[in-house]
Design a protein around this motif. Structure first.
Motif, mmCIF file in Angstrom:
data_model
loop_
_atom_site.group_PDB
_atom_site.id
_atom_site.type_symbol
_atom_site.label_atom_id
_atom_site.label_comp_id
_atom_site.label_asym_id
_atom_site.label_seq_id
_atom_site.Cartn_x
_atom_site.Cartn_y
_atom_site.Cartn_z
ATOM 1 N N ASP A 12 0.827 -1.205 0.000
ATOM 2 C CA ASP A 12 0.000 0.000 0.000
ATOM 3 C C ASP A 12 0.862 1.255 0.000
ATOM 4 O O ASP A 12 0.580 2.212 -0.713
ATOM 5 C CB ASP A 12 -0.943 0.014 1.206
ATOM 6 C CG ASP A 12 -2.056 -1.013 1.089
ATOM 7 O OD1 ASP A 12 -2.276 -1.536 -0.030
ATOM 8 O OD2 ASP A 12 -2.696 -1.296 2.114
ATOM 9 N N PHE A 13 1.910 1.253 0.800
ATOM 10 C CA PHE A 13 2.825 2.398 0.844
ATOM 11 C C PHE A 13 3.446 2.635 -0.531
ATOM 12 O O PHE A 13 3.497 3.764 -1.016
ATOM 13 C CB PHE A 13 3.925 2.169 1.886
ATOM 14 C CG PHE A 13 4.972 3.243 1.900
ATOM 15 C CD1 PHE A 13 4.733 4.457 2.522
ATOM 16 C CD2 PHE A 13 6.191 3.048 1.272
ATOM 17 C CE1 PHE A 13 5.692 5.460 2.524
ATOM 18 C CE2 PHE A 13 7.163 4.040 1.260
ATOM 19 C CZ PHE A 13 6.906 5.251 1.894
ATOM 20 N N MET A 14 3.892 1.558 -1.163
ATOM 21 C CA MET A 14 4.553 1.678 -2.460
ATOM 22 C C MET A 14 3.589 2.215 -3.522
ATOM 23 O O MET A 14 3.945 3.110 -4.291
ATOM 24 C CB MET A 14 5.099 0.321 -2.908
ATOM 25 C CG MET A 14 5.776 0.346 -4.265
ATOM 26 S SD MET A 14 6.457 -1.247 -4.788
ATOM 27 C CE MET A 14 5.010 -2.264 -4.899
ATOM 28 N N ALA A 53 12.482 -4.446 1.782
ATOM 29 C CA ALA A 53 13.280 -3.365 2.379
ATOM 30 C C ALA A 53 12.422 -2.511 3.304
ATOM 31 O O ALA A 53 12.880 -2.086 4.367
ATOM 32 C CB ALA A 53 13.911 -2.506 1.291
ATOM 33 N N TYR A 54 11.200 -2.262 2.922
ATOM 34 C CA TYR A 54 10.279 -1.492 3.764
ATOM 35 C C TYR A 54 10.117 -2.164 5.124
ATOM 36 O O TYR A 54 10.102 -1.512 6.154
ATOM 37 C CB TYR A 54 8.922 -1.370 3.064
ATOM 38 C CG TYR A 54 7.893 -0.588 3.831
ATOM 39 C CD1 TYR A 54 7.824 0.791 3.704
ATOM 40 C CD2 TYR A 54 6.970 -1.217 4.660
ATOM 41 C CE1 TYR A 54 6.865 1.525 4.396
ATOM 42 C CE2 TYR A 54 6.020 -0.508 5.356
ATOM 43 C CZ TYR A 54 5.971 0.867 5.222
ATOM 44 O OH TYR A 54 5.034 1.591 5.918
ATOM 45 N N GLU A 64 10.889 9.696 5.967
ATOM 46 C CA GLU A 64 10.560 9.073 4.691
ATOM 47 C C GLU A 64 11.698 9.177 3.676
ATOM 48 O O GLU A 64 11.984 8.235 2.946
ATOM 49 C CB GLU A 64 9.293 9.709 4.130
ATOM 50 C CG GLU A 64 8.580 8.857 3.138
ATOM 51 C CD GLU A 64 7.224 9.413 2.801
ATOM 52 O OE1 GLU A 64 7.133 10.150 1.804
ATOM 53 O OE2 GLU A 64 6.266 9.095 3.530
ATOM 54 N N LYS A 65 12.369 10.306 3.652
ATOM 55 C CA LYS A 65 13.459 10.500 2.702
ATOM 56 C C LYS A 65 14.587 9.500 2.964
ATOM 57 O O LYS A 65 15.124 8.892 2.045
ATOM 58 C CB LYS A 65 13.984 11.932 2.795
ATOM 59 C CG LYS A 65 15.015 12.267 1.756
ATOM 60 C CD LYS A 65 15.422 13.717 1.836
ATOM 61 C CE LYS A 65 16.466 14.036 0.785
ATOM 62 N NZ LYS A 65 16.884 15.438 0.844
ATOM 63 N N GLN A 66 14.948 9.320 4.228
ATOM 64 C CA GLN A 66 15.995 8.370 4.605
ATOM 65 C C GLN A 66 15.567 6.947 4.279
ATOM 66 O O GLN A 66 16.349 6.156 3.750
ATOM 67 C CB GLN A 66 16.313 8.509 6.093
ATOM 68 C CG GLN A 66 17.437 7.623 6.577
ATOM 69 C CD GLN A 66 18.792 8.085 6.076
ATOM 70 O OE1 GLN A 66 18.979 9.275 5.832
ATOM 71 N NE2 GLN A 66 19.707 7.173 5.915
ATOM 72 N N MET A 67 14.313 6.619 4.583
ATOM 73 C CA MET A 67 13.817 5.273 4.328
ATOM 74 C C MET A 67 13.828 4.973 2.834
ATOM 75 O O MET A 67 14.255 3.896 2.412
ATOM 76 C CB MET A 67 12.405 5.103 4.868
ATOM 77 C CG MET A 67 11.848 3.719 4.635
ATOM 78 S SD MET A 67 10.151 3.509 5.168
ATOM 79 C CE MET A 67 9.293 4.622 4.081
ATOM 80 N N LEU A 68 13.409 5.920 2.008
ATOM 81 C CA LEU A 68 13.401 5.706 0.559
ATOM 82 C C LEU A 68 14.812 5.558 0.013
ATOM 83 O O LEU A 68 15.039 4.829 -0.952
ATOM 84 C CB LEU A 68 12.651 6.827 -0.141
ATOM 85 C CG LEU A 68 11.129 6.794 0.058
ATOM 86 C CD1 LEU A 68 10.489 8.056 -0.489
ATOM 87 C CD2 LEU A 68 10.518 5.562 -0.562
#
Length: 98
Positions: A12-14, A53-54, A64-68
């Motif tokens: 869902d996030f993707m 990875a999520y 969010e920027k770091q996670m991506l």
């Protein structure tokens, strides 16, 4: 939270956040274009790695920027490994005669 819910949350996030572009960005960076014979397979591999990875970085979801950035690297490494394996398998070894 069960495993099915974790996967659904990641997908869902993707898809809802339109972050699937990360996968296509990695493919473009690796110079894999839509006419590549394994393009569709690599897109699917990239999506699966995105989800994996999520789930590996739950503590990074606030940033969010770091996670991506983590997800991008993870997808890149997995697809690069797939490309290397397919090249190694499909490239004949030439031996010099002598």
């Amino acid at each position: 939270m069960d495993n099915k819910t974790d996967y659904q949350t990641a997908f869902d996030f993707m898809l809802e956040g339109d972050y699937e572009v990360v996968v296509f960005g990695v493919l473009k960076r690796l110079n894999v274009r839509p006419w590549h014979e394994h393009y569709r397979d690599l897109v699917q591999e990239g999506r699966l790695e995105f989800v994996d990875a999520y789930q590996k970085y739950p503590d990074q979801r606030d940033d969010e920027k770091q996670m991506l950035s983590y997800i991008y690297q993870s997808v890149k490494w997995r697809l690069l490994d797939k490309l290397r394996r397919s090249t190694r398998v499909s490239t004949p070894i030439l031996r010099g005669g002598g």
